[in-house]
Design a protein around this motif. Structure first.
Motif, PDB file in Angstrom:
ATOM      1  N   TYR A 103      11.582   7.237   4.395  1.00 42.61           N
ATOM      2  CA  TYR A 103      11.542   8.037   5.626  1.00 42.61           C
ATOM      3  C   TYR A 103      10.768   9.319   5.371  1.00 42.61           C
ATOM      4  N   LYS A 104      10.099   9.808   6.411  1.00 45.84           N
ATOM      5  CA  LYS A 104       9.485  11.131   6.295  1.00 45.84           C
ATOM      6  C   LYS A 104      10.153  12.051   7.305  1.00 45.84           C
ATOM      7  N   LEU A 105      10.221  13.323   6.930  1.00 45.13           N
ATOM      8  CA  LEU A 105      10.779  14.324   7.818  1.00 45.13           C
ATOM      9  C   LEU A 105       9.984  15.599   7.643  1.00 45.13           C
ATOM     10  N   GLU A 134       5.237  17.548   5.281  1.00 46.00           N
ATOM     11  CA  GLU A 134       6.331  16.561   5.323  1.00 46.00           C
ATOM     12  C   GLU A 134       6.959  16.353   3.953  1.00 46.00           C
ATOM     13  N   THR A 135       8.203  15.921   3.996  1.00 44.19           N
ATOM     14  CA  THR A 135       8.962  15.514   2.813  1.00 44.19           C
ATOM     15  C   THR A 135       9.324  14.050   3.000  1.00 44.19           C
ATOM     16  N   VAL A 136       9.436  13.320   1.904  1.00 44.61           N
ATOM     17  CA  VAL A 136       9.782  11.904   1.967  1.00 44.61           C
ATOM     18  C   VAL A 136      11.158  11.701   1.342  1.00 44.61           C
ATOM     19  N   VAL A 137      11.968  10.895   2.024  1.00 45.52           N
ATOM     20  CA  VAL A 137      13.299  10.541   1.539  1.00 45.52           C
ATOM     21  C   VAL A 137      13.289   9.041   1.244  1.00 45.52           C
ATOM     22  N   PRO A 151       0.831  -1.211   0.000  1.00 48.15           N
ATOM     23  CA  PRO A 151       0.000   0.000   0.000  1.00 48.15           C
ATOM     24  C   PRO A 151       0.866   1.262   0.000  1.00 48.15           C
ATOM     25  N   VAL A 152       0.393   2.300  -0.674  1.00 49.76           N
ATOM     26  CA  VAL A 152       1.098   3.589  -0.706  1.00 49.76           C
ATOM     27  C   VAL A 152       0.841   4.291   0.626  1.00 49.76           C
ATOM     28  N   PRO A 153       1.906   4.652   1.357  1.00 51.72           N
ATOM     29  CA  PRO A 153       1.711   5.346   2.639  1.00 51.72           C
ATOM     30  C   PRO A 153       1.031   6.699   2.443  1.00 51.72           C
ATOM     31  N   ILE A 154       0.264   7.095   3.441  1.00 47.11           N
ATOM     32  CA  ILE A 154      -0.410   8.397   3.391  1.00 47.11           C
ATOM     33  C   ILE A 154       0.515   9.431   4.025  1.00 47.11           C
ATOM     34  N   ILE A 155       0.917  10.411   3.220  1.00 41.42           N
ATOM     35  CA  ILE A 155       1.839  11.460   3.650  1.00 41.42           C
ATOM     36  C   ILE A 155       1.168  12.809   3.422  1.00 41.42           C
ATOM     37  N   ASP A 156       1.290  13.696   4.385  1.00 42.45           N
ATOM     38  CA  ASP A 156       0.788  15.060   4.230  1.00 42.45           C
ATOM     39  C   ASP A 156       1.937  15.912   3.683  1.00 42.45           C
ATOM     40  N   PHE A 157       1.977  16.055   2.348  1.00 40.72           N
ATOM     41  CA  PHE A 157       3.089  16.758   1.710  1.00 40.72           C
ATOM     42  C   PHE A 157       3.075  18.262   1.970  1.00 40.72           C
TER      43      PHE A 157
END
Length: 122
Positions: free
Chosen positions: A106-108, A51-54, A42-48
Motif C-alpha cells: 500500500y502507498k500512503l 509517499e510512503t509504502v506499507v 515489476p517494481v512499482p514506481i513510487i515517488d518517495f
C-alpha cells in the motif's frame, strides 16, 4: 491508503509488516520475491518524496486470504494501523486447502510519524 500491488505468492513464510521509505528497499523486496519467478513482478514506481509504502506479508496461509488495513488512531507522533486477515469467498466445495504466501503493498501520503501495526483476527 491505496493498494499498489498484491500477489498470492511471496516466498515469505512468516507474518511481517514493514514500512518502506526508499527505492533501494523496495527493489530489494522485489528481488527477494522474484527469485523463483521468470519473468518477475515489476517494481512499482513510487515517488518517495511524497509517499510512503506499507508492506504486509501474511506468511503461510491455508486457503485464500485477504488483508484489510485501516487506521485505528493517530497521535502527534504515531499512526496505528490495524491489519485484519479475512477469508476470501470460495466458489464450490474445496477439499484441499492450497498454501498461499500473500503480500500486499500500500502507498500512503508521506508522514513524519511512526507507523505501528496491530494484527486483528486470525
Amino acid at each position: 491508503m491505496v493498494l499498489v500491488d498484491h500477489d498470492d505468492f511471496s516466498n515469505i513464510e512468516v507474518y511481517e509488516t514493514r514500512v518502506i521509505q526508499d527505492v533501494k528497499s523496495l527493489r530489494k523486496f522485489y528481488a527477494e520475491i522474484n527469485k523463483t519467478r521468470k519473468p518477475g513482478l515489476p517494481v512499482p514506481i513510487i515517488d518517495f518524496s511524497k509517499e510512503t509504502v506499507v508492506l504486509v506479508c501474511l506468511g503461510e496461509q491455508r486457503g485464500k486470504k485477504t488483508a484489510r488495513l485501516s487506521k485505528i488512531k493517530e497521535t502527534d507522533n504515531e499512526v496505528s494501523i490495524a491489519v485484519e486477515i479475512l477469508d476470501e469467498e470460495q466458489k464450490g466445495e474445496i477439499t484441499i486447502q492450497p498454501l498461499y504466501f500473500p503480500f500486499y503493498l500500500y502507498k500512503l501520503p508521506l508522514i513524519d510519524k511512526t507507523i505501528a501495526f496491530q494484527k486483528v483476527g486470525k
